[in-house]
Design an enzyme around this catalytic site. Structure first.
Site, PDB file in Angstrom:
ATOM      1  N   ARG A  12      11.443  71.488 -10.190  1.00 25.21           N
ATOM      2  CA  ARG A  12      12.723  70.933  -9.740  1.00 25.21           C
ATOM      3  C   ARG A  12      13.624  70.662 -10.939  1.00 25.21           C
ATOM      4  NH1 ARG A  12      11.743  65.481  -7.443  1.00 25.21           N
ATOM      5  NH2 ARG A  12      11.391  66.479  -5.459  1.00 25.21           N
ATOM      6  N   LYS A  16      -1.461  56.658 -20.943  1.00 20.71           N
ATOM      7  CA  LYS A  16      -2.719  57.371 -21.203  1.00 20.71           C
ATOM      8  C   LYS A  16      -2.821  57.788 -22.671  1.00 20.71           C
ATOM      9  CE  LYS A  16      -3.022  59.242 -16.503  1.00 20.71           C
ATOM     10  NZ  LYS A  16      -2.988  60.462 -15.680  1.00 20.71           N
ATOM     11  N   TYR A  54       9.528  59.313   2.213  1.00 16.66           N
ATOM     12  CA  TYR A  54      10.506  58.825   1.229  1.00 16.66           C
ATOM     13  C   TYR A  54      11.804  59.643   1.262  1.00 16.66           C
ATOM     14  CZ  TYR A  54      12.303  57.724  -3.459  1.00 16.66           C
ATOM     15  OH  TYR A  54      13.092  57.351  -4.524  1.00 16.66           O
ATOM     16  N   ALA A  80       5.531  59.767 -13.784  1.00 18.40           N
ATOM     17  CA  ALA A  80       4.821  60.589 -14.769  1.00 18.40           C
ATOM     18  C   ALA A  80       5.078  60.195 -16.239  1.00 18.40           C
ATOM     19  CB  ALA A  80       5.148  62.057 -14.542  1.00 18.40           C
ATOM     20  N   GLU A 112       3.782  53.674 -11.032  1.00 17.06           N
ATOM     21  CA  GLU A 112       4.439  54.265 -12.200  1.00 17.06           C
ATOM     22  C   GLU A 112       4.674  55.767 -12.000  1.00 17.06           C
ATOM     23  OE1 GLU A 112       1.450  53.185 -11.902  1.00 17.06           O
ATOM     24  OE2 GLU A 112      -0.029  54.349 -13.020  1.00 17.06           O
TER      25      GLU A 112
HETATM   26  P1  NAD Z   1      11.724  49.982  -8.491  1.00 15.38           P
HETATM   27  O1  NAD Z   1      10.571  50.067  -7.545  1.00 15.38           O
HETATM   28  O2  NAD Z   1      11.467  49.541  -9.876  1.00 15.38           O
HETATM   29  O3  NAD Z   1      12.862  49.047  -7.880  1.00 15.38           O
HETATM   30  C1  NAD Z   1      13.064  48.874  -6.511  1.00 15.38           C
HETATM   31  C2  NAD Z   1      13.103  47.390  -6.234  1.00 15.38           C
HETATM   32  O4  NAD Z   1      13.332  47.174  -4.831  1.00 15.38           O
HETATM   33  C3  NAD Z   1      11.776  46.676  -6.587  1.00 15.38           C
HETATM   34  O5  NAD Z   1      11.984  45.681  -7.560  1.00 15.38           O
HETATM   35  C4  NAD Z   1      11.329  46.090  -5.267  1.00 15.38           C
HETATM   36  O6  NAD Z   1      10.702  44.835  -5.370  1.00 15.38           O
HETATM   37  C5  NAD Z   1      12.645  45.998  -4.493  1.00 15.38           C
HETATM   38  N1  NAD Z   1      12.378  45.882  -3.073  1.00 15.38           N
HETATM   39  C6  NAD Z   1      11.455  46.572  -2.344  1.00 15.38           C
HETATM   40  N2  NAD Z   1      11.421  46.098  -1.092  1.00 15.38           N
HETATM   41  C7  NAD Z   1      12.352  45.114  -1.025  1.00 15.38           C
HETATM   42  C8  NAD Z   1      12.766  44.243   0.011  1.00 15.38           C
HETATM   43  N3  NAD Z   1      12.211  44.306   1.227  1.00 15.38           N
HETATM   44  N4  NAD Z   1      13.739  43.341  -0.247  1.00 15.38           N
HETATM   45  C9  NAD Z   1      14.290  43.254  -1.486  1.00 15.38           C
HETATM   46  N5  NAD Z   1      13.926  44.046  -2.518  1.00 15.38           N
HETATM   47  C10 NAD Z   1      12.955  44.958  -2.277  1.00 15.38           C
HETATM   48  O7  NAD Z   1      12.421  51.413  -8.454  1.00 15.38           O
HETATM   49  P2  NAD Z   1      13.566  52.023  -9.390  1.00 15.38           P
HETATM   50  O8  NAD Z   1      12.948  53.097 -10.173  1.00 15.38           O
HETATM   51  O9  NAD Z   1      14.302  50.947 -10.084  1.00 15.38           O
HETATM   52  O10 NAD Z   1      14.483  52.698  -8.282  1.00 15.38           O
HETATM   53  C11 NAD Z   1      15.695  52.122  -7.809  1.00 15.38           C
HETATM   54  C12 NAD Z   1      16.293  53.028  -6.742  1.00 15.38           C
HETATM   55  O11 NAD Z   1      16.494  54.341  -7.250  1.00 15.38           O
HETATM   56  C13 NAD Z   1      15.419  53.173  -5.499  1.00 15.38           C
HETATM   57  O12 NAD Z   1      16.239  53.215  -4.354  1.00 15.38           O
HETATM   58  C14 NAD Z   1      14.753  54.509  -5.710  1.00 15.38           C
HETATM   59  O13 NAD Z   1      14.373  55.108  -4.483  1.00 15.38           O
HETATM   60  C15 NAD Z   1      15.850  55.287  -6.423  1.00 15.38           C
HETATM   61  N6  NAD Z   1      15.326  56.400  -7.252  1.00 15.38           N
HETATM   62  C16 NAD Z   1      14.654  56.143  -8.413  1.00 15.38           C
HETATM   63  C17 NAD Z   1      14.163  57.209  -9.158  1.00 15.38           C
HETATM   64  C18 NAD Z   1      13.425  56.984 -10.453  1.00 15.38           C
HETATM   65  O14 NAD Z   1      13.039  57.972 -11.097  1.00 15.38           O
HETATM   66  N7  NAD Z   1      13.202  55.747 -10.893  1.00 15.38           N
HETATM   67  C19 NAD Z   1      14.350  58.537  -8.728  1.00 15.38           C
HETATM   68  C20 NAD Z   1      15.006  58.753  -7.541  1.00 15.38           C
HETATM   69  C21 NAD Z   1      15.512  57.687  -6.807  1.00 15.38           C
END
Ligand code: NAD
Length: 331
Positions: free
Chosen positions: A282, A198, A147, A191, A189
Site C-alpha cells: 500500500r 524488538k 475497522y 509495525a 502497537e
Molecule cells: P490511539 O489509539 O493512540 O488514540 C485513540 C484514542 O482514542 C485512545 O487514546 C483511546 O483511549 C481513545 N478512545 C477509544 N475509545 C474511546 C472512547 N470510547 N471514548 C473516548 N476516547 C476513546 O490511536 P492514534 O494512532 O492516535 O489514532 C488516532 C486516529 O487516527 C484514530 O481515529 C485512528 O483510527 C486514526 N488513524 C491512525 C493511524 C496511525 O497510523 N496511527 C492510521 C490511520 C488512521
C-alpha cells in the site's frame, strides 16, 4: 478572539501531539479521552475523561467549541484490528455518530474526521509492487473488515452532514503514522514501534521475529508531518477525503534493516508466516493533497525513525528492561 479546539483521543498518540501543536499555535484546547496520555502530561487547558460512545458525553465534550479534531477511535496495529472486528466497528461507530451529531447540535464551525488508508479496497493491495492509491479508488469498496468498513461509513456520514446541515466537515485518510510517544508494546502497537522495541531488546548478532515474509510494503509518516497536515486540511476548503501520508515505499524487511542500522546492530530476521501481515502492499498517491494544500509530508523515514528508536530505547531502559546496545546489556 482565541479559538477553542476540542481534540478527542487526546490521551492517544496523534491526539497528544496535536494538542501540543494547537496550544503552540495559540488555541485554547480541551482534550477528551477515556484515559490520560501514557507517557507525559497533556498540554491541554482542560482534560476531561469521558466515554464518547455515550451521546451525553459527546454533548459535554463539544460545548463552547469552534473546531473539533476528532481522533478518538478503538484502534491498534494489524494484530489487534484483525482480531476484534465487532468490538472495533461497534465502539468506533458509536463514538463517531454521537460526536458528529453533538458537534452539529452545539454548532461547531469545523469538524475533522480521522479516517484511514484501511478504507481502500483489498483487491487493489494484493501485490507489494503497488500502484499508489488515489482518493477515488476507495470505490467500488472492499475495505479492511471491521475497522475500515466503519471508517468508510463515517466518511459518508461526514459528507451528508456537510451537504444537508452545512457542517464544515473534513476527512483525512492517514497512512501509517509513527514517532515518539506512540504505543510500543501490549498488542496495540504498529509495525515501526514494534520493530524498534524488538531491535532494542535484541543482542547484536541476534535474531528478531518479523510478521509475514517481510516483503509486504507500506509508507510511513512521521508524527510532526501528521499534525501539520491535519491542521492544514482542517483549514482547507476541501470537504472530500484527502490522503495524508508519504509516498516513500518500503518493505517491512527494509524497515527492519533501517532500524537495525540506527541501533548499530546486525540482526537475523525470523519470519513468522502465521502472523497477520495485512494487505500485501500500500502506498499513498499525494497528487490531490499537493493540489489542495500546496504541501505534503516531507520528513523521510530514515530521519523520523532516529528519534522514534531513541525514544523507545530510552523508555525500555527506564522500565528496567534489558536493552541491548552494541557495547552490551544496559537495563
Ligand atoms: P490511539 O489509539 O493512540 O488514540 C485513540 C484514542 O482514542 C485512545 O487514546 C483511546 O483511549 C481513545 N478512545 C477509544 N475509545 C474511546 C472512547 N470510547 N471514548 C473516548 N476516547 C476513546 O490511536 P492514534 O494512532 O492516535 O489514532 C488516532 C486516529 O487516527 C484514530 O481515529 C485512528 O483510527 C486514526 N488513524 C491512525 C493511524 C496511525 O497510523 N496511527 C492510521 C490511520 C488512521
Amino acid at each position: 478572539m482565541t479559538k477553542r479546539a476540542l481534540v478527542t483521543g487526546a490521551g492517544g498518540f496523534i491526539g497528544h501531539h496535536l494538542v501540543k501543536y494547537l496550544v503552540e499555535k495559540g488555541y485554547w484546547v480541551r482534550g477528551v479521552d477515556i484515559k490520560h496520555p501514557e507517557y507525559e502530561e497533556s498540554d491541554s487547558h482542560e482534560f476531561e475523561i469521558l466515554d464518547l460512545r455515550r451521546f451525553d458525553n459527546c454533548l459535554i465534550a463539544t460545548r463552547g467549541i469552534d473546531e473539533v479534531y476528532h481522533l478518538a477511535a478503538d484502534m491498534g496495529g494489524i494484530g489487534y484490528i484483525t482480531a476484534f472486528h465487532a468490538e472495533i466497528a461497534r465502539n468506533s461507530a458509536m463514538i463517531n455518530i454521537h460526536m458528529l451529531e453533538a458537534s452539529r447540535i452545539n454548532a461547531v464551525e469545523r469538524f475533522i474526521f480521522s479516517s484511514s488508508a484501511c478504507v481502500y479496497p483489498q483487491y487493489l493491495q494484493k501485490s507489494p509492487d503497488v500502484t499508489n492509491l488515489k482518493e477515488e479508488d476507495a470505490y467500488p469498496a472492499e475495505p479492511e473488515e471491521g475497522y475500515g468498513t466503519e471508517k468508510l461509513f463515517m466518511e459518508s456520514l461526514c459528507k451528508y452532514f456537510y451537504e444537508d446541515y452545512g457542517l464544515e466537515t473534513r476527512i483525512v485518510r492517514f497512512h501509517n503514522v509513527y514517532g515518539p510517544l506512540g504505543t510500543y508494546e501490549g498488542g496495540k502497537e504498529k509495525a515501526p514501534a514494534a520493530i524498534c522495541r524488538k531491535v532494542a531488546l535484541a543482542p547484536d548478532g541476534g535474531e528478531i521475529e518479523v510478521w509475514g515474509d517481510g516483503e509486504q510494503t507500506r509508507s510511513f509518516m512521521y508524527i510532526d508531518d501528521c499534525v501539520e497536515g491535519i491542521y492544514r486540511i482542517m483549514h482547507s476548503d476541501h470537504p472530500g477525503p484527502l490522503n495524508l501520508g508519504t509516498d516513500e515505499l518500503v518493505t517491512i524487511n527494509g524497515l527492519v534493516d533501517m532500524i537495525s542500522e540506527i541501533a548499530g546492530k546486525r540482526l537475523t530476521k525470523r519470519h513468522d508466516l502465521t502472523k497477520p501481515q495485512g494487505v500485501r502492499g500500500r502506498n499513498s498517491d499525494n497528487t490531490r493533497l499537493r493540489q489542495v494544500l500546496g504541501w505534503e509530508p516531507r520528513i523521510s523515514l530514515r530521519e523520523g525513525l532516529e528519534p522514534t528508536y531513541r525514544w523507545i530505547e530510552a523508555e525500555l531502559r527506564k522500565s528496567g528492561r534489558g536493552v541491548e546496545t552494541v557495547a552490551g546489556t544496559l537495563s
